[in-house]
Design an enzyme around this catalytic site. Structure first.
Site, PDB file in Angstrom:
ATOM      1  N   HIS A  38     -35.115   6.545  20.902  1.00  0.00           N
ATOM      2  CA  HIS A  38     -34.724   6.734  19.506  1.00  0.00           C
ATOM      3  C   HIS A  38     -34.219   8.145  19.206  1.00  0.00           C
ATOM      4  O   HIS A  38     -33.405   8.334  18.301  1.00  0.00           O
ATOM      5  CB  HIS A  38     -35.938   6.414  18.627  1.00  0.00           C
ATOM      6  CG  HIS A  38     -35.685   6.481  17.162  1.00  0.00           C
ATOM      7  ND1 HIS A  38     -34.801   5.650  16.519  1.00  0.00           N
ATOM      8  CD2 HIS A  38     -36.208   7.297  16.186  1.00  0.00           C
ATOM      9  CE1 HIS A  38     -34.787   5.928  15.222  1.00  0.00           C
ATOM     10  NE2 HIS A  38     -35.625   6.932  14.999  1.00  0.00           N
ATOM     11  N   SER A  94     -31.798   7.047  12.157  1.00  0.00           N
ATOM     12  CA  SER A  94     -33.181   6.703  11.853  1.00  0.00           C
ATOM     13  C   SER A  94     -33.341   6.463  10.345  1.00  0.00           C
ATOM     14  O   SER A  94     -32.653   5.630   9.767  1.00  0.00           O
ATOM     15  CB  SER A  94     -34.100   7.829  12.362  1.00  0.00           C
ATOM     16  OG  SER A  94     -35.449   7.471  12.287  1.00  0.00           O
ATOM     17  N   ASP A 102     -29.287   3.990  15.258  1.00  0.00           N
ATOM     18  CA  ASP A 102     -30.676   3.540  15.365  1.00  0.00           C
ATOM     19  C   ASP A 102     -31.383   3.594  14.008  1.00  0.00           C
ATOM     20  O   ASP A 102     -32.433   4.226  13.858  1.00  0.00           O
ATOM     21  CB  ASP A 102     -31.436   4.369  16.400  1.00  0.00           C
ATOM     22  CG  ASP A 102     -32.301   3.504  17.311  1.00  0.00           C
ATOM     23  OD1 ASP A 102     -32.097   2.276  17.354  1.00  0.00           O
ATOM     24  OD2 ASP A 102     -33.196   4.050  17.995  1.00  0.00           O
TER      25      ASP A 102
END
EC number: 3.1.1.14
Length: 318
Positions: free
Chosen positions: A244, A138, A167
């Site tokens: 996610h 992230s 991600d």
């Protein structure tokens, strides 16, 4: 590439691994004249290390926005069981949109690894920093790319052998990047001197959980854009029907841990996505750090029988 014996990357490997927590009060495991003066880590670190005697490559994992490094313990133990030392710093507890402090801290921790890490590991374990992978999830993925690009004023002398974005996210949408922006929206613009790159995406990351919450990995600032800006060799996999945060531990405690189940569009359970991410990371590291590309090639060719999720998209730049 050459071959060596290995287990299925999507399951636990042959090495027993333990978790260690290192902070300013941690004591050295290896008592030598040099270790008595060894500096404590700049940030609290969660370490997953094999316990068997040997030299092991080192992987740093940077956590996502407002998450704890402990939320990645199952993923870390999975990767470590295949013969890697995992280092996950707690970069902050509270943070605003600017990631410059995280970039600075990551570079400082990388420099510390060369002088401090060896003294805090079990006596029979030696970190091989000539095989160092930088990874992040992230916002941590964005930070990893920022450190590797060395264009924001902070860098480390430690060479990055491979770079992994799990991600990765650079803001809330195109034109709404968090400072400093990493994405330039120029294809193949990441000049990383042919460093091998793995980018993993979540199929549900672009989907909002409900009208009250935006997508956790919005279009225009997510894994697709990061991969578009990569130069080869670069690999891109997207897991269908997983979200996610689905690579985190099953049991993430506290308010932040509970909210990790509520903020993003999620898959049915976390284990398949966590095993997918762990297996891809292991296969990629084995290929580019150890010279054993058998499992990565099988995944690429669609003939690996143990992939735990459906691969929605796959691209590679060589």
């Amino acid at each position: 590439m050459s071959s060596s014996s290995s287990r299925n990357a999507f399951e636990d490997g042959k090495y027993k691994s333990n978790l260690l927590t290192l902070d300013s009060s941690s004591r050295c495991c290896k008592i030598t004249p040099s270790s008595r003066a060894s500096p404590s880590p700049p940030k609290q670190l969660l370490v997953a290390t094999p316990v068997e005697e040997g030299d092991y490559p080192v992987v740093m994992l940077l956590h996502g926005y407002l998450l704890y490094n402990s939320f990645y313990s199952q993923l870390m133990l999975h990767v470590s069981s295949h013969g890697f030392i995992l280092i996950a710093p707690q970069l902050y507890s509270i943070a605003g949109p600017d990631t410059m402090d995280e970039i600075k801290s990551t570079a400082e921790i990388m420099d510390w690894l060369s002088v401090g890490l060896n003294h805090f590991l079990p006596a029979q374990v030696t970190p091989n920093l000539s095989k160092f992978a930088l990874s992040g999830h992230s916002r941590g993925g964005k930070t990893a790319f920022a450190v590797a690009l060395k264009k924001f004023g902070y860098s480390s002398n430690l060479k990055i052998s491979t770079l992994i974005g799990i991600d990765p996210v650079d803001g809330t949408g195109k034109g709404k990047q968090t400072p400093p922006p990493v994405l330039a929206y120029l294809p193949n613009s990441f000049d990383l001197d042919k460093t091998p790159i793995l980018v993993i995406g979540s199929g549900l990351g672009e989907t909002a959980r409900n009208p009250l919450f935006p997508p956790c990995a919005p279009p225009g600032v997510n894994h697709r854009e990061f991969f578009r800006e990569c130069q080869g060799p670069a690999w891109h996999f997207v897991a269908k029907d997983y979200g996610h945060l689905d690579m985190l531990d099953d049991d993430t405690k506290g308010i932040r841990g509970k909210s990790s189940y509520c903020l993003c569009k999620n898959g049915e359970e976390r284990r398949p996505m966590r095993r997918f991410v762990g297996g891809l990371v292991v296969s990629f590291l084995k290929a580019y750090l150890e010279g054993d590309d058998r499992e990565l090639v099988k995944i690429k060719d669609g003939c690996h029988e143990d992939v735990p999720v459906e691969i929605q998209e796959f691209e590679v730049i060589m």
